[in-house]
Design an enzyme around this catalytic site. Sequence first.
Site, short mmCIF file in Angstrom:
data_model
loop_
_atom_site.label_atom_id
_atom_site.label_comp_id
_atom_site.label_asym_id
_atom_site.label_seq_id
_atom_site.Cartn_x
_atom_site.Cartn_y
_atom_site.Cartn_z
N GLU A 102 0.85 -1.19 0.00
CA GLU A 102 0.00 0.00 0.00
C GLU A 102 0.88 1.24 0.00
O GLU A 102 1.98 1.24 0.56
CB GLU A 102 -0.91 -0.06 1.24
N ASP A 103 0.41 2.29 -0.64
CA ASP A 103 1.19 3.52 -0.69
C ASP A 103 1.29 4.20 0.67
O ASP A 103 2.36 4.58 1.10
CB ASP A 103 0.64 4.50 -1.75
N ASP A 106 -2.98 5.64 6.55
CA ASP A 106 -3.44 6.94 7.06
C ASP A 106 -4.37 6.68 8.25
O ASP A 106 -3.91 6.41 9.35
CB ASP A 106 -4.09 7.69 5.90
N ARG A 168 0.16 11.44 -9.88
CA ARG A 168 0.68 10.12 -9.54
C ARG A 168 2.04 9.86 -10.17
O ARG A 168 2.81 9.06 -9.67
CB ARG A 168 -0.30 9.03 -10.02
P1 IMP Z 1 -6.75 5.10 5.05
O1 IMP Z 1 -7.85 4.14 4.77
O2 IMP Z 1 -7.24 6.39 5.67
O3 IMP Z 1 -5.57 4.52 5.79
O4 IMP Z 1 -6.29 5.64 3.67
C1 IMP Z 1 -5.39 5.11 2.89
C2 IMP Z 1 -5.55 5.71 1.52
O5 IMP Z 1 -5.88 7.10 1.55
C3 IMP Z 1 -4.23 5.64 0.83
O6 IMP Z 1 -4.09 4.43 0.15
C4 IMP Z 1 -4.31 6.80 -0.12
O7 IMP Z 1 -4.97 6.38 -1.30
C5 IMP Z 1 -5.17 7.80 0.57
N1 IMP Z 1 -4.35 8.85 1.20
C6 IMP Z 1 -4.16 9.05 2.52
N2 IMP Z 1 -3.33 10.07 2.74
C7 IMP Z 1 -2.97 10.53 1.52
C8 IMP Z 1 -2.08 11.57 1.08
O8 IMP Z 1 -1.45 12.30 1.85
N3 IMP Z 1 -1.98 11.71 -0.27
C9 IMP Z 1 -2.62 10.93 -1.16
N4 IMP Z 1 -3.44 9.96 -0.80
C10 IMP Z 1 -3.61 9.75 0.54
MG MG Z 2 -4.30 4.13 -1.99
#
Ligand code: IMP
Ligand code: MG
Length: 181
Positions: A102-103, A106, A168
């Site tokens: 995963e990138d 968050d 991207r």
């Molecule tokens: P989570 O479910 O909140 O952990 O979100 C994860 C996803 O939110 C990541 O895979 C990203 O696609 C997106 N995301 C969260 N923070 C960022 C950011 O700073 N830039 C771009 N995408 C983000």
């Molecule tokens: Mg993502």
Amino acid sequence: MATKTAQGLEILLTRDQIAERVCQMGEQITADLAGEKLVMVGVLKGAAPFLSDLARSITVDATFDFVAVKSYAKGSRTSSGAVKLIKDLDEPIEGKNVLIVEDILDTGLTLTYLRKIFLQHHPKSLRIAALLDKPSRRVEQIEADYVGFSIPNLFVIGYGMDYSERYRNLPDICLMPPDTP
Ligand code: IMP
Ligand code: MG
């Protein structure tokens, strides 16, 4: 070292810093999975560049699969909490060593959801590699097994990460200007 791109975006992590860290992560994963086979599961679309580089720094016998999720966004920078699978795995993962790639980790909602549904398929092992981690944003209790960089609560773009599908393809990880709507 340049701190801004040609477009005037502030660089948080340069392509060289990313390459060096991704190599180290690959070595660690290779050591942890010595003699085993691995299925690398990329979370589309943001993880594509990371998976591509990470895979080439891992020397265990690996295959690729991809999933895509949708998180219901209230605004472009925040999600509402609901996560839905919009592209499932192509191949069964039962009895296999799985690495979710995963990138960015968050709030943790996406990876908590994916981990839960993957575990229902009874993999031999399930690990998570996240290039970036924003621990201060966590809503769900989840940690990655491999983290590239832990960063503060900043919105980043580039190396796969987007803002409304743009940026991207930036080779460095940059900060999204805060005044962007
Ligand atoms: P989570 O479910 O909140 O952990 O979100 C994860 C996803 O939110 C990541 O895979 C990203 O696609 C997106 N995301 C969260 N923070 C960022 C950011 O700073 N830039 C771009 N995408 C983000
Ligand atoms: Mg993502």
